[in-house]
Structures are given as structure tokens and as C-alpha cells.
Enzyme design. Structure first.
Site, PDB file in Angstrom:
ATOM      1  N   LYS A   1       0.847  -1.193   0.000  1.00  0.00           N
ATOM      2  CA  LYS A   1       0.000   0.000   0.000  1.00  0.00           C
ATOM      3  C   LYS A   1       0.889   1.251   0.000  1.00  0.00           C
ATOM      4  CE  LYS A   1      -1.585   3.004   2.783  1.00  0.00           C
ATOM      5  NZ  LYS A   1      -1.763   4.181   1.928  1.00  0.00           N
TER       6      LYS A   1
ATOM      7  N   CYS B   1      13.926  11.429   5.675  1.00  0.00           N
ATOM      8  CA  CYS B   1      14.044  10.976   7.070  1.00  0.00           C
ATOM      9  C   CYS B   1      15.447  11.193   7.624  1.00  0.00           C
ATOM     10  CB  CYS B   1      13.630   9.509   7.195  1.00  0.00           C
ATOM     11  SG  CYS B   1      14.550   8.418   6.116  1.00  0.00           S
TER      12      CYS B   1
HETATM   13  P1  NAP Z   1       2.859   8.382   7.693  1.00  0.00           P
HETATM   14  O1  NAP Z   1       1.838   9.433   7.798  1.00  0.00           O
HETATM   15  O2  NAP Z   1       3.241   7.631   8.913  1.00  0.00           O
HETATM   16  O3  NAP Z   1       2.325   7.371   6.577  1.00  0.00           O
HETATM   17  C1  NAP Z   1       3.104   6.300   6.108  1.00  0.00           C
HETATM   18  C2  NAP Z   1       2.200   5.281   5.441  1.00  0.00           C
HETATM   19  O4  NAP Z   1       1.341   4.703   6.418  1.00  0.00           O
HETATM   20  C3  NAP Z   1       1.288   5.855   4.367  1.00  0.00           C
HETATM   21  O5  NAP Z   1       1.166   4.916   3.322  1.00  0.00           O
HETATM   22  C4  NAP Z   1      -0.030   6.006   5.109  1.00  0.00           C
HETATM   23  O6  NAP Z   1      -1.145   5.999   4.227  1.00  0.00           O
HETATM   24  C5  NAP Z   1      -0.011   4.786   5.990  1.00  0.00           C
HETATM   25  N1  NAP Z   1      -0.862   4.857   7.191  1.00  0.00           N
HETATM   26  C6  NAP Z   1      -1.307   5.956   7.835  1.00  0.00           C
HETATM   27  N2  NAP Z   1      -2.069   5.593   8.902  1.00  0.00           N
HETATM   28  C7  NAP Z   1      -2.092   4.244   8.925  1.00  0.00           C
HETATM   29  C8  NAP Z   1      -2.702   3.271   9.782  1.00  0.00           C
HETATM   30  N3  NAP Z   1      -3.428   3.625  10.840  1.00  0.00           N
HETATM   31  N4  NAP Z   1      -2.532   1.962   9.506  1.00  0.00           N
HETATM   32  C9  NAP Z   1      -1.771   1.576   8.460  1.00  0.00           C
HETATM   33  N5  NAP Z   1      -1.182   2.441   7.602  1.00  0.00           N
HETATM   34  C10 NAP Z   1      -1.327   3.768   7.839  1.00  0.00           C
HETATM   35  O7  NAP Z   1       4.234   8.934   7.109  1.00  0.00           O
HETATM   36  P2  NAP Z   1       4.445   9.881   5.825  1.00  0.00           P
HETATM   37  O8  NAP Z   1       3.992  11.244   6.220  1.00  0.00           O
HETATM   38  O9  NAP Z   1       3.890   9.235   4.610  1.00  0.00           O
HETATM   39  O10 NAP Z   1       6.034   9.855   5.669  1.00  0.00           O
HETATM   40  C11 NAP Z   1       6.892  10.676   6.351  1.00  0.00           C
HETATM   41  C12 NAP Z   1       7.490   9.960   7.558  1.00  0.00           C
HETATM   42  O11 NAP Z   1       8.188   8.796   7.123  1.00  0.00           O
HETATM   43  C13 NAP Z   1       8.528  10.776   8.296  1.00  0.00           C
HETATM   44  O12 NAP Z   1       8.335  10.628   9.673  1.00  0.00           O
HETATM   45  C14 NAP Z   1       9.855  10.143   7.866  1.00  0.00           C
HETATM   46  O13 NAP Z   1      10.914  10.339   8.762  1.00  0.00           O
HETATM   47  C15 NAP Z   1       9.479   8.724   7.727  1.00  0.00           C
HETATM   48  N6  NAP Z   1      10.423   8.014   6.865  1.00  0.00           N
HETATM   49  C16 NAP Z   1      11.298   7.130   7.430  1.00  0.00           C
HETATM   50  C17 NAP Z   1      12.216   6.455   6.631  1.00  0.00           C
HETATM   51  C18 NAP Z   1      13.181   5.470   7.221  1.00  0.00           C
HETATM   52  O14 NAP Z   1      13.762   4.712   6.462  1.00  0.00           O
HETATM   53  N7  NAP Z   1      13.373   5.420   8.531  1.00  0.00           N
HETATM   54  C19 NAP Z   1      12.224   6.685   5.248  1.00  0.00           C
HETATM   55  C20 NAP Z   1      11.325   7.591   4.698  1.00  0.00           C
HETATM   56  C21 NAP Z   1      10.412   8.239   5.524  1.00  0.00           C
HETATM   57  P3  NAP Z   1      -1.896   7.335   3.721  1.00  0.00           P
HETATM   58  O15 NAP Z   1      -0.935   8.452   3.877  1.00  0.00           O
HETATM   59  O16 NAP Z   1      -2.250   7.040   2.310  1.00  0.00           O
HETATM   60  O17 NAP Z   1      -3.104   7.472   4.587  1.00  0.00           O
END
Ligand code: NAP
Ligand code: MG
Length: 500
Positions: free
Chosen positions: A196, A305
Site C-alpha cells: 500500500k 528521514c
Molecule cells: P505516515 O503518515 O506515517 O504514513 C506512512 C504510510 O502509512 C502511508 O502509506 C499512510 O497511508 C499509511 N498509514 C497511515 N495511517 C495508517 C494506519 N493507521 N494503519 C496503516 N497504515 C497507515 O508517514 P508519511 O507522512 O507518509 O512519511 C513521512 C514519515 O516517514 C517521516 O516521519 C519520515 O521520517 C518517515 N520516513 C522514514 C524512513 C526510514 O527509512 N526510517 C524513510 C522515509 C520516511 P496514507 O498516507 O495514504 O493514509
């Protein structure tokens, strides 16, 4: 003080990309290459540069997740995938790598239109994806078991098996790269996947699934269910037939997934947020510091990140580094991310724009000194000038929280002890960078810094051969490298009595 803004370029993309956007994109489940969501629902993808609708994408539901998991389970037991040799799995990954390279234009255009990443960076991402698939293409034929030194009269074997159906949930900031970090090792180990992507940037993953199909990957091995995290993501996390969840995203969402997945006895790997400490000693090569830090900081408008957002600079060189970082940053070109000369595109969405804007206000209210940028260019699109705050202290919110936008904090330090303490005083432990010519200092400090990755005289570099991931609140797993492919396997012990 401000960065220059380039004129809007002609927004022309290849006919293949245009055609892809014109069609409502369906789910990729089993043999279905483009299937409507169960209830026919769709959502709109917004181009953050023009704030207009790019196209529509199927919005899946838990029923679609059920169908995708069923297709993935069937593929596990099929002769074409479950029964395929290791060499065959390797070939699929090598062929997919070639296909990705052949479609670098379309994939990078989709990424850039969908989430605003400058096209030069999208191209680098897509080419990096090909190297990830090539790296993992080398693994199927090397996943060996063992014969163990058990007591007589027994023969003890350990065999590696795939886990089964793996669920993957990816963030919006590196959509196709994050997809490859999960697809590569999962397929290398013989699993099947239901993925997803984040709603705001789903296109490149859908296109990737089509390439997988075009190179002959059997139906059901790679399934994509687009739609909201709260429904599609959650259904995946709670599905009884999903053996593992691999999630990359924010810490709060990751924590919820870890809890829910554990309740369902799944293996749950989470890769979460970061607040990278970037530590600069006076003996460092200052040109390299400024170039390397600026490049890593402003990539993808700071929505990375591992962006080195907390720059700790020694007092002796503090004023000079603040000045040079400002100079380097003010020269960046903000503009249409489709223009190859653009360094900084818009942030991904109006929501992210609002949040970054708020952090700039918070920093000003907390007394940080604005040295560069800080304004929102008056133009359509979610543009934020690359912004530098100096004289930040480690307790300010911009030093503690993930801004996830083009906002850099610079903090002074005086001693090694002090900087180690400040670097480690963080809610995140993803990565850190150290700039010094003193190799003993670099190695000593790299031991003392709490982070899954420490860069020395560079920042933000990944390689498929090197595992990557955080400690504590930044995650519990590693992607890339051997560790990742092993995390998509389980071992089975087989014991034979040779006296019978
Ligand atoms: P996010 O809001 O946590 O969302 C990540 C994914 O999870 C999206 O596909 C989102 O879907 C989905 N999601 C949201 N709520 C969920 C739930 N309750 N159950 C299951 N899935 C759910 O993060 P983002 O804003 O997309 O990305 C930014 C974050 O990612 C930052 O904190 C960044 O540091 C982190 N990141 C970490 C790494 C690493 O390797 N450590 C790499 C890249 C990014 P929808 O958005 O479609 O609702
Ligand atoms: Mg979008």
C-alpha cells in the site's frame, strides 16, 4: 537572503506518462492489471506544483485487501512462483531492474508530478531502484541453509523458508525507492507482497507493478492496493494471512502498527522518523561540509528521514559555516520540479505546507535567528524557501521535532562531550554525520552516537549492500543489505536420526 525563483517551464511530459495519468488507475491484484476498487471509489492525486488534479486512482477497502492477500497466498503455492527455482527468482529481479532503467523517464516524471521532487532527484531515485533490484537479484541463489554440529546419531539441518504473504506500507517522500526496499528482499526470499503506497504519491508504485507484470512476474506475487492508511493499511496490518508487515513512515503511525501487528502475532518491521545530528569539527574540510550538508539537507525540499536537520558547528568555525551555508542555500533554484535545473520544488501537499509554515513561526517565536529564506514564494504551488535558523538550542521545537520540510537548524558547540550529549538528546536515533579529518575522533564518536547509521565526511548516502535503519523510536529493523533479505525468511530445523 532569498533564493531565486525560476520561471515556470513548459510542463510537458512523455506521451506514456500522459496516457498513464489520463486513465483512472486501478488496483493491481492477482491477474488483474488494472482493477476497480470493490466499491468503485477513487481519490484524486494532486500535483503540488500546480495545485491541480493530476488524475484519479482507485481507493481500496478491506475487501480489496482480502482479495489481494488471497491472490498473494495463491501465488505462494503456485508452480510458477512457489515452485520457481532460485535462479528464476533472480532473473525476475534482474529483468525488473532493466525495465526500471528503460522506463526512467516515465517513472521519474510520475514521481515529480505526483509529489514535487525535482526531476534530477527523481531520476537518481529511479536509477537507485534498479541497483536495489540488481543487488537483491544476487541473493536468491545465495540464501544457504546449514548442516549443524548436533550430537550423534543425528543429522541437523537448518533450511531457510519465505515467510509467506508480506504486507508493505510506504511513505510519500521516496515512493518508488521505499517500494523497492521492500519488494527486492521480499521477492529474493520467495515471498509474495501486498503493498500500500501513500495516497499522495501512489503513481510510481503502480507503474512499477506494471513493469513487473511486463517482465513476466507471475500473477499475485506483487499486488498493489491503493487507498487510505486507516482502512487499507489497517486491514493489511490486521489480516490473519499476512505474515509480516514492513512499514516505513512516521513514528506515531509506526507505533500503532507495531501494536496492532503484534496483537495479530505478525512480524512487524518499522522504519520511522529522524532528526539527524550533523556534527562539524574545526579540522573538517569546510568546502566539503557545506556542499555535502546542503545537498543532503535540501534534497526533496528537506522531506527526507535522514536530512541533516540539526547541524552542530564548533564555535571556532561557527560564524563562517553559518555564512557559507547561507550563501550556498541562497543560490539554489526554486521552481518547477520538471525543470532539470531546479533544486527545490514544492513540498508534497497543502497539509505539509501548512505544517512547515507553522514550524517557521514556532522557530521565530522561540527566538531562533533567521539567517536565510523563511518566506513562502508568492506563486501557485506549495513552495517554501529553503530556510536556515542559527543560534538554535537543543530544546527548541525545531531542534526536537521532525519538521519534514526545508528548514535547517544550526547549533553551536564547544566540546566533544557537549556535542555527543546534545546529539544523543533526541527522540530519534536514525542517523548522524561527523565531519573531521581526525579518524580516531570519527571512529570514537561513531561508537558513542546513538544512531543506526553514522556518516563520516558525508551525509545521507545509502548503498544496497549496507543495511540501514534506526534505533529505538526511529525503528526496529534494517532495510537493504543482508539483514533485510534475512528478515524476509524464517528458518526451519530438520533433525534426522541416522541410526534408524
Ligand atoms: P505516515 O503518515 O506515517 O504514513 C506512512 C504510510 O502509512 C502511508 O502509506 C499512510 O497511508 C499509511 N498509514 C497511515 N495511517 C495508517 C494506519 N493507521 N494503519 C496503516 N497504515 C497507515 O508517514 P508519511 O507522512 O507518509 O512519511 C513521512 C514519515 O516517514 C517521516 O516521519 C519520515 O521520517 C518517515 N520516513 C522514514 C524512513 C526510514 O527509512 N526510517 C524513510 C522515509 C520516511 P496514507 O498516507 O495514504 O493514509
Ligand atoms: Mg500527488
Amino acid at each position: 537572503m532569498s533564493s531565486t525563483t525560476t520561471a515556470q517551464t513548459l510542463r510537458s511530459v512523455s506521451p506514456a506518462t500522459q496516457k498513464f495519468l489520463e486513465n483512472t488507475q486501478g488496483l493491481r491484484i492477482g491477474a488483474g492489471t488494472d482493477r476497480e476498487a470493490e466499491q468503485g471509489a477513487t481519490f484524486a492525486s494532486i500535483d503540488p506544483t500546480t495545485e491541480t488534479i493530476l488524475g484519479s486512482i482507485a481507493s481500496g477497502s478491506s475487501k480489496d485487501v482480502d482479495a489481494a492477500v488471497a491472490a498473494a497466498s495463491a501465488a505462494l503455492g503456485s508452480a510458477s512462483w512457489g515452485g520457481a527455482s532460485a535462479a528464476t527468482r533472480a532473473k525476475y529481479l534482474f529483468d525488473l531492474a532493466d525495465a526500471v532503467e528503460d522506463h526512467v523517464d516515465q517513472l521519474s516524471e510520475l514521481e515529480t508530478l505526483d509529489m514535487g521532487k525535482p526531476i534530477s532527484q527523481s531520476r537518481e531515485d529511479v536509477l537507485a531502484v534498479a541497483t536495489v533490484f540488481r543487488y537483491y537479484g544476487g541473493w536468491p541463489t545465495k540464501l544457504e541453509g546449514s548442516v549443524n554440529p548436533v550430537r550423534q546419531p543425528y543429522l541437523g539441518l537448518t533450511q531457510l523458508e519465505p515467510l509467506g504473504v508480506c504486507g508493505a506500507i510506504t511513505p510519500w517522500n521516496f515512493p518508488i525507492v521505499m517500494a523497492s526496499h521492500k519488494i527486492g528482499p521480499a521477492l529474493a526470499a520467495g515471498n509474495t507482497i501486498v503493498l500500500k503506497p501513500a495516497e499522495v504519491s501512489s503513481y510510481s508504485t503502480l507503474y512499477l507493478a506494471d513493469l513487473a507484470r511486463a517482465v513476466g512476474l507471475p500473477a499475485g506475487v506483487l499486488n498493489i492496493v491503493t487507498g487510505p492508511g486507516r482502512s487499507v493499511g489497517q486491514a493489511l496490518v490486521e489480516h490473519p494471512d499476512v505474515a509480516k508487515i514492513s512499514f516505513t513512515g512516521s513514528t506515531p503511525v509506526g507505533r500503532g502498527i507495531l501494536e496492532a501487528g503484534s496483537r495479530h502475532m505478525k512480524k512487524v518491521n518499522v522504519e520511522l522518523g529522524g532528526k539527524t545530528a550533523n556534527i562539524v569539527f574545526p579540522d573538517a574540510d569546510i568546502d566539503a561540509v557545506v556542499r555535502g550538508s546542503a545537498e543532503a539537507m535540501w534534497e526533496n525540499a528537506g522531506q527526507v528521514c535522514v536530512a541533516p536537520t540539526r547541524m552542530f558547528v564548533h564555535d571556532d568555525i561557527y560564524d563562517e559555516v553559518v555564512r557559507l551555508m547561507g550563501q550556498q542555500t541562497a543560490a539554489l533554484q526554486i521552481g518547477d520540479p520538471l525543470n532539470p535545473a531546479t533544486d527545490i520544488g514544492p513540498v508534497v501537499s497543502s497539509r505539509q505546507y501548512g505544517s512547515v509554515k507553522e514550524y517557521i513561526d514556532i522557530a521565530l517565536n522561540e527566538g531562533a535567528r533567521l539567517t536565510t529564506g523563511g518566506r513562502l514564494p508568492e506563486r501557485t504551488g506549495y513552495f517554501v524557501e529553503p530556510t536556515i535558523f542559527a543560534d538554535v538550542n537543543n530544546n527548541m521545537r525545531i531542534a526536537r521535532e521532525e519538521v519534514f520540510g526545508p528548514v535547517l537548524s544550526i547549533l553551536p558547540f564547544n566540546s566533544e562531550e557537549e556535542v555527543v550529549q546534545m546529539a544523543n538528546e533526541s527522540a530519534y536515533d536514525l542517523s548522524a554525520a561527523i565531519w573531521t579529518r581526525d579518524i580516531s575522533r570519527a571512529l570514537t564518536l561513531s561508537r558513542r552516537i546513538h544512531a543506526g547509521t553514522v556518516w563520516v565526511n558525508t551525509s545521507g548516502r545509502l548503498d544496497p549492500a549496507q543495511s540501514f535503519g534506526g534505533y529505538s523510536k526511529s525503528g526496529n529493523s534494517r532495510e537493504l543489505g543482508r539483514e533485510s533479505v534475512m528478515s524476509y525468511t524464517r528458518s526451519k530445523a530438520v533433525m534426522l536420526d541416522l541410526s534408524v
